[in-house]
Design a protein around this motif. Sequence first.
Motif, PDB file in Angstrom:
ATOM      1  N   PHE A   1       0.829  -1.204   0.000  1.00 43.13           N
ATOM      2  CA  PHE A   1       0.000   0.000   0.000  1.00 43.13           C
ATOM      3  C   PHE A   1       0.867   1.260   0.000  1.00 43.13           C
ATOM      4  O   PHE A   1       0.551   2.246  -0.673  1.00 43.13           O
ATOM      5  N   ALA A   2       1.965   1.247   0.769  1.00 41.24           N
ATOM      6  CA  ALA A   2       2.861   2.395   0.804  1.00 41.24           C
ATOM      7  C   ALA A   2       3.450   2.663  -0.572  1.00 41.24           C
ATOM      8  O   ALA A   2       3.579   3.819  -0.999  1.00 41.24           O
ATOM      9  N   ALA A   3       3.801   1.588  -1.281  1.00 39.42           N
ATOM     10  CA  ALA A   3       4.341   1.746  -2.632  1.00 39.42           C
ATOM     11  C   ALA A   3       3.311   2.379  -3.558  1.00 39.42           C
ATOM     12  O   ALA A   3       3.644   3.228  -4.394  1.00 39.42           O
ATOM     13  N   VAL A   4       2.052   1.984  -3.412  1.00 35.51           N
ATOM     14  CA  VAL A   4       0.999   2.570  -4.236  1.00 35.51           C
ATOM     15  C   VAL A   4       0.817   4.046  -3.894  1.00 35.51           C
ATOM     16  O   VAL A   4       0.644   4.893  -4.778  1.00 35.51           O
ATOM     17  N   PHE A   5       0.870   4.380  -2.603  1.00 29.64           N
ATOM     18  CA  PHE A   5       0.789   5.782  -2.182  1.00 29.64           C
ATOM     19  C   PHE A   5       1.910   6.603  -2.822  1.00 29.64           C
ATOM     20  O   PHE A   5       1.674   7.693  -3.366  1.00 29.64           O
ATOM     21  N   VAL A   6       3.131   6.098  -2.749  1.00 31.70           N
ATOM     22  CA  VAL A   6       4.287   6.841  -3.259  1.00 31.70           C
ATOM     23  C   VAL A   6       4.237   6.941  -4.781  1.00 31.70           C
ATOM     24  O   VAL A   6       4.518   8.004  -5.355  1.00 31.70           O
ATOM     25  N   ALA A   7       3.883   5.841  -5.450  1.00 34.20           N
ATOM     26  CA  ALA A   7       3.780   5.874  -6.913  1.00 34.20           C
ATOM     27  C   ALA A   7       2.704   6.869  -7.348  1.00 34.20           C
ATOM     28  O   ALA A   7       2.884   7.615  -8.317  1.00 34.20           O
ATOM     29  N   GLY A   8       1.578   6.880  -6.637  1.00 31.72           N
ATOM     30  CA  GLY A   8       0.516   7.837  -6.952  1.00 31.72           C
ATOM     31  C   GLY A   8       0.960   9.267  -6.715  1.00 31.72           C
ATOM     32  O   GLY A   8       0.639  10.167  -7.494  1.00 31.72           O
ATOM     33  N   ALA A   9       1.727   9.479  -5.644  1.00 34.36           N
ATOM     34  CA  ALA A   9       2.238  10.822  -5.370  1.00 34.36           C
ATOM     35  C   ALA A   9       3.227  11.250  -6.450  1.00 34.36           C
ATOM     36  O   ALA A   9       3.234  12.412  -6.873  1.00 34.36           O
ATOM     37  N   ALA A  10       4.065  10.315  -6.912  1.00 36.35           N
ATOM     38  CA  ALA A  10       5.013  10.625  -7.982  1.00 36.35           C
ATOM     39  C   ALA A  10       4.278  11.015  -9.259  1.00 36.35           C
ATOM     40  O   ALA A  10       4.696  11.937  -9.974  1.00 36.35           O
ATOM     41  N   PHE A  11       3.175  10.338  -9.544  1.00 40.95           N
ATOM     42  CA  PHE A  11       2.393  10.650 -10.745  1.00 40.95           C
ATOM     43  C   PHE A  11       1.860  12.084 -10.692  1.00 40.95           C
ATOM     44  O   PHE A  11       1.685  12.735 -11.726  1.00 40.95           O
ATOM     45  N   GLN A  12       1.631  12.590  -9.494  1.00 39.07           N
ATOM     46  CA  GLN A  12       1.078  13.931  -9.351  1.00 39.07           C
ATOM     47  C   GLN A  12       2.081  15.028  -9.723  1.00 39.07           C
ATOM     48  O   GLN A  12       1.694  16.182  -9.902  1.00 39.07           O
ATOM     49  N   PHE A  13       3.344  14.687  -9.865  1.00 35.36           N
ATOM     50  CA  PHE A  13       4.302  15.675 -10.349  1.00 35.36           C
ATOM     51  C   PHE A  13       3.979  16.077 -11.787  1.00 35.36           C
ATOM     52  O   PHE A  13       4.305  17.180 -12.219  1.00 35.36           O
ATOM     53  N   TRP A  14       3.343  15.168 -12.508  1.00 34.73           N
ATOM     54  CA  TRP A  14       2.946  15.471 -13.876  1.00 34.73           C
ATOM     55  C   TRP A  14       1.456  15.814 -13.970  1.00 34.73           C
ATOM     56  O   TRP A  14       1.079  16.779 -14.624  1.00 34.73           O
ATOM     57  N   ALA A  15       0.627  15.031 -13.287  1.00 30.55           N
ATOM     58  CA  ALA A  15      -0.829  15.251 -13.370  1.00 30.55           C
ATOM     59  C   ALA A  15      -1.281  16.404 -12.487  1.00 30.55           C
ATOM     60  O   ALA A  15      -2.238  17.109 -12.812  1.00 30.55           O
ATOM     61  N   GLN A  16      -0.641  16.586 -11.313  1.00 26.28           N
ATOM     62  CA  GLN A  16      -0.897  17.671 -10.371  1.00 26.28           C
ATOM     63  C   GLN A  16      -2.273  17.618  -9.704  1.00 26.28           C
ATOM     64  O   GLN A  16      -2.491  18.286  -8.711  1.00 26.28           O
ATOM     65  N   ASP A  17      -3.173  16.838 -10.221  1.00 24.42           N
ATOM     66  CA  ASP A  17      -4.504  16.762  -9.611  1.00 24.42           C
ATOM     67  C   ASP A  17      -5.035  15.339  -9.752  1.00 24.42           C
ATOM     68  O   ASP A  17      -6.086  15.114 -10.330  1.00 24.42           O
ATOM     69  N   ALA A  18      -4.244  14.396  -9.237  1.00 21.19           N
ATOM     70  CA  ALA A  18      -4.576  12.983  -9.415  1.00 21.19           C
ATOM     71  C   ALA A  18      -4.805  12.277  -8.083  1.00 21.19           C
ATOM     72  O   ALA A  18      -4.669  11.063  -7.999  1.00 21.19           O
ATOM     73  N   ALA A  19      -5.144  13.031  -7.045  1.00 21.60           N
ATOM     74  CA  ALA A  19      -5.348  12.427  -5.726  1.00 21.60           C
ATOM     75  C   ALA A  19      -6.485  11.411  -5.753  1.00 21.60           C
ATOM     76  O   ALA A  19      -6.429  10.378  -5.084  1.00 21.60           O
ATOM     77  N   GLU A  20      -7.531  11.690  -6.552  1.00 21.94           N
ATOM     78  CA  GLU A  20      -8.663  10.769  -6.613  1.00 21.94           C
ATOM     79  C   GLU A  20      -8.280   9.470  -7.312  1.00 21.94           C
ATOM     80  O   GLU A  20      -8.767   8.394  -6.964  1.00 21.94           O
ATOM     81  N   VAL A  21      -7.413   9.572  -8.318  1.00 17.41           N
ATOM     82  CA  VAL A  21      -6.921   8.365  -8.984  1.00 17.41           C
ATOM     83  C   VAL A  21      -6.126   7.516  -8.004  1.00 17.41           C
ATOM     84  O   VAL A  21      -6.269   6.299  -7.945  1.00 17.41           O
ATOM     85  N   GLN A  22      -5.289   8.175  -7.222  1.00 17.20           N
ATOM     86  CA  GLN A  22      -4.515   7.471  -6.206  1.00 17.20           C
ATOM     87  C   GLN A  22      -5.438   6.803  -5.196  1.00 17.20           C
ATOM     88  O   GLN A  22      -5.220   5.651  -4.806  1.00 17.20           O
ATOM     89  N   SER A  23      -6.486   7.502  -4.771  1.00 17.07           N
ATOM     90  CA  SER A  23      -7.426   6.947  -3.789  1.00 17.07           C
ATOM     91  C   SER A  23      -8.151   5.717  -4.318  1.00 17.07           C
ATOM     92  O   SER A  23      -8.517   4.822  -3.553  1.00 17.07           O
TER      93      SER A  23
END
Length: 280
Positions: free
Chosen positions: A172-194
């Motif tokens: 789960f931590a890896a998914v959190f971090v990968a999702g956070a990394a994706f936000q460097f490009w998407a900037q508004d992808a918190a819902e995708v991560q969730s």
Amino acid sequence: MADGAPRASAWRQLDDGIRAYRLIAVMGIRSQLTYRVSFAVTAFGNFAATAFDFVTILLMFTQVDALGGFSLPEVAFLYGTSATAFGLCDLVMGSVDRVGARVRDGTLDVLLLRPAPVLAQVAADRFALRRVGRVVQGGAVLAYALGAADIDWDVARVVLVPVMLVCGGLIFAAVFVAGAAFQFWAQDAAEVQSAFTYGGTALLQYPPGLFAKDLVRGVVFVVPLAFVNWLPALYVLGRPLPLGMPGWVGFLAPAVGAACCGAAGLAWRKGVRAYRSTGS
């Protein structure tokens, strides 16, 4: 010596990150415990809110004797392992989903200027001790399941239960971090991560037989959330693994967790390097 230097540097960075995380988290905890009644109320609220998920399962069992061929204690075991693993991860890493907001408003620059790993700062930022309520609730259901489920205990099964909680938290931590990394490009992808974190833990609380095989394949081979609890938990319960997989696959959770963390670390590093300040 040439090989030892990068390895020593990596361990030094890890030690620095852990130290920075601890210092920031402790400051947050002290601040929250200043108002102990408020903390107790919010922690109980977190406990109660997550408990409704299991209440829903209990209501289902008032109408049926089995869910996907699983008894109530067996479903409780799936629920407890998933909720506890996710609760531990959410407690430690849940704040990383704010990266997108920091990228948009430029406040990530402040973290980059500090002499501490950015990921540790982001993860410990606004450390929410109230999330311990989710861990307690999941652990309570798991304790019930361990006492009520008909499990043929042996050494392998006894060891696998704590291992799946730790490895599940790492995945789960890896998914959190990968999702956070994706936000460097998407900037508004918190819902995708969730969808993969909060949605993933909800998915894993039910037997895999309730879901389409394509979905099961996806959480085994694409985003390996099945290694959080489905595969090791089914081995513990003496149930056949989905997709005709052998029982020993459940013991791959540590390797999968390590691989996921490694991949997430690389994604985070690439994201930080790609970051460009807002200039404001």
